[in-house]
Design a protein around this motif. Structure first.
Motif, mmCIF file in Angstrom:
data_model
loop_
_atom_site.group_PDB
_atom_site.id
_atom_site.type_symbol
_atom_site.label_atom_id
_atom_site.label_comp_id
_atom_site.label_asym_id
_atom_site.label_seq_id
_atom_site.Cartn_x
_atom_site.Cartn_y
_atom_site.Cartn_z
ATOM 1 N N VAL A 50 0.843 -1.204 0.000
ATOM 2 C CA VAL A 50 0.000 0.000 0.000
ATOM 3 C C VAL A 50 0.880 1.256 0.000
ATOM 4 O O VAL A 50 0.587 2.237 -0.698
ATOM 5 N N GLY A 51 1.973 1.227 0.768
ATOM 6 C CA GLY A 51 2.878 2.375 0.779
ATOM 7 C C GLY A 51 3.438 2.678 -0.597
ATOM 8 O O GLY A 51 3.523 3.842 -1.011
ATOM 9 N N TYR A 52 3.801 1.636 -1.338
ATOM 10 C CA TYR A 52 4.317 1.837 -2.698
ATOM 11 C C TYR A 52 3.207 2.255 -3.667
ATOM 12 O O TYR A 52 3.463 2.977 -4.634
ATOM 13 N N ASP A 246 9.023 4.318 13.403
ATOM 14 C CA ASP A 246 7.885 3.908 12.582
ATOM 15 C C ASP A 246 6.681 4.825 12.820
ATOM 16 O O ASP A 246 6.044 5.289 11.870
ATOM 17 N N ILE A 247 6.379 5.095 14.078
ATOM 18 C CA ILE A 247 5.251 5.974 14.413
ATOM 19 C C ILE A 247 5.506 7.386 13.897
ATOM 20 O O ILE A 247 4.614 8.032 13.336
ATOM 21 N N PHE A 248 6.726 7.866 14.074
ATOM 22 C CA PHE A 248 7.123 9.202 13.639
ATOM 23 C C PHE A 248 6.874 9.379 12.133
ATOM 24 O O PHE A 248 6.258 10.365 11.694
ATOM 25 N N ILE A 249 7.339 8.407 11.342
ATOM 26 C CA ILE A 249 7.174 8.506 9.883
ATOM 27 C C ILE A 249 5.710 8.349 9.499
ATOM 28 O O ILE A 249 5.208 9.045 8.601
ATOM 29 N N GLU A 250 4.996 7.431 10.152
ATOM 30 C CA GLU A 250 3.581 7.211 9.841
ATOM 31 C C GLU A 250 2.763 8.482 10.080
ATOM 32 O O GLU A 250 1.864 8.801 9.297
ATOM 33 N N ASN A 251 3.090 9.211 11.129
ATOM 34 C CA ASN A 251 2.384 10.464 11.402
ATOM 35 C C ASN A 251 2.611 11.483 10.291
ATOM 36 O O ASN A 251 1.686 12.191 9.881
ATOM 37 N N ILE A 252 3.857 11.557 9.804
ATOM 38 C CA ILE A 252 4.165 12.479 8.700
ATOM 39 C C ILE A 252 3.404 12.071 7.445
ATOM 40 O O ILE A 252 2.805 12.911 6.755
ATOM 41 N N LEU A 253 3.443 10.774 7.134
ATOM 42 C CA LEU A 253 2.744 10.270 5.947
ATOM 43 C C LEU A 253 1.261 10.629 5.981
ATOM 44 O O LEU A 253 0.736 11.252 5.045
ATOM 45 N N MET A 293 7.486 -0.431 7.642
ATOM 46 C CA MET A 293 8.212 0.832 7.773
ATOM 47 C C MET A 293 8.721 1.322 6.421
ATOM 48 O O MET A 293 8.725 2.528 6.149
ATOM 49 N N THR A 294 9.138 0.404 5.555
ATOM 50 C CA THR A 294 9.602 0.806 4.225
ATOM 51 C C THR A 294 8.463 1.411 3.417
ATOM 52 O O THR A 294 8.620 2.465 2.781
ATOM 53 N N GLY A 295 7.289 0.772 3.462
ATOM 54 C CA GLY A 295 6.138 1.314 2.741
ATOM 55 C C GLY A 295 5.716 2.671 3.261
ATOM 56 O O GLY A 295 5.392 3.586 2.491
ATOM 57 N N VAL A 296 5.723 2.817 4.588
ATOM 58 C CA VAL A 296 5.363 4.098 5.206
ATOM 59 C C VAL A 296 6.381 5.167 4.822
ATOM 60 O O VAL A 296 6.023 6.299 4.466
ATOM 61 N N ALA A 297 7.662 4.813 4.866
ATOM 62 C CA ALA A 297 8.720 5.788 4.590
ATOM 63 C C ALA A 297 8.689 6.282 3.147
ATOM 64 O O ALA A 297 8.804 7.482 2.889
#
Length: 320
Positions: A50-52, A246-253, A293-297
């Motif tokens: 889904v991230g990709y 992971d949480i930090f990046i997910e919040n930004i996304l 985490m890769t998909g989120v990032a």
């Protein structure tokens, strides 16, 4: 020529160069992440895929709206076009693999595996510190199985030919509960984002609580992102563990996708870029290259790219 004009010209040129360098860094990181995906597309879980998919949506928009026609910009756009073509092939393979290895989960979330599902922000706003909760619950208030069920009720995938946009009292109570931390908070936001993108215009119908009578879907999103901003600030102050990364990046996304531009901070971007394994291209190497985490990032990085390209003249937007 007046000196103030020369200073403005120099500042504009410096901002333009700085912005172009950031876009180069983003494209370099995304190129590594897409190369990783090409090699591992048959082994990435649904969250990662889904991230990709979101990244593909962002890159398609970026190549469509890319500003300027100078050599550097044309070269950058060419890189983005190449990434779109690579993702087209890899995503087809990844989606087929999901369909074969986990057909039930695939069927439940098939709609969000389509780039056409995702809607990128057209307007920007900022979070509001006055909406931050006075206290947080000490434990997560989100159960993943219950949450997935609520999502499928919105998507209409809870059964074959299911009716979409169903909101049960249980789902509404869970997704509008205040004071939830971390993953509960981000999934509450995701719930409303998916409902909005699905076209569910009456998600709050039936909520008879007097204290919530004037709260709209947009207001809930602002409340959640204001608290996710506070969460990210606290994560930075306390230091990063792999889970907090992971949480930090997910919040930004998610809040970036919801149109909150104050999440696209330059120093936050540098943190994300530093966490990528430069050889493998993935994120979360401590966990053996985390698909999630890769998909989120990658989709957070795609959000940064689109934010930097949001105006026709990218040198006019000050760096945050």
């Amino acid at each position: 020529m007046p000196r103030p004009f020369l200073l403005l010209l120099a500042l504009s040129s410096a901002l333009h160069c700085s912005r172009q360098e950031l876009i180069d860094d983003l494209l370099d990181s995304l190129s590594k992440a897409v190369a990783f995906f090409e090699k591992q597309s048959g082994h990435i879980n649904l969250d990662g895929v889904v991230g990709y998919v979101v990244l593909q949506t962002q890159l398609q928009e970026a190549t469509r709206a890319w500003p300027h026609s100078d050599f550097v910009s044309l070269s950058q756009r060419s890189t983005a076009v190449s990434l779109v073509k690579k993702l087209d092939r890899s995503l087809s393979h990844a989606v087929r693999s999901l369909q074969e290895t986990d057909p039930k989960y695939y069927k439940e979330f098939e709609p969000i595996l389509d780039t056409a599902f995702w809607v990128l922000p057209r307007e920007w706003s900022s979070t509001d510190p006055s909406l931050v909760y006075s206290s947080l619950r000490t434990t997560e208030c989100y159960d993943e199985q219950v949450g997935d069920k609520c999502m499928t009720l919105l998507l209409g995938t809870w059964k074959d030919n299911g009716t979409p946009c169903i909101v049960t009292k249980s789902c509404r109570d869970t997704m509008t509960r205040f004071g939830c931390p971390y993953y509960s908070l981000s999934h509450q936001l995701l719930y409303f984002m998916i409902g909005t993108m699905k076209g569910c215009s009456r998600m709050l119908k039936g909520d008879m609580r007097l204290s919530r009578v004037n709260i709209t879907v947009e207001h809930y999103q602002r409340i959640f992102c204001s608290n996710m901003m506070k969460s990210n600030q606290e994560i930075i102050s306390k230091g990063f563990t792999s889970q907090m990364q992971d949480i930090f990046i997910e919040n930004i996304l998610l809040c970036g996708l919801a149109g909150f531009s104050d999440f696209y901070k330059g120093d936050w971007l540098q943190h994300i870029l530093e966490w990528q394994d430069k050889e493998l291209g993935c994120f979360g190497k401590e966990d053996g290259c985390s698909s999630h985490m890769t998909g989120v990032a990658v989709s957070a990085l795609g959000g940064y790219l689109n934010f930097y390209l949001a105006e026709q003249d990218i040198t006019k937007r000050p760096l945050i």
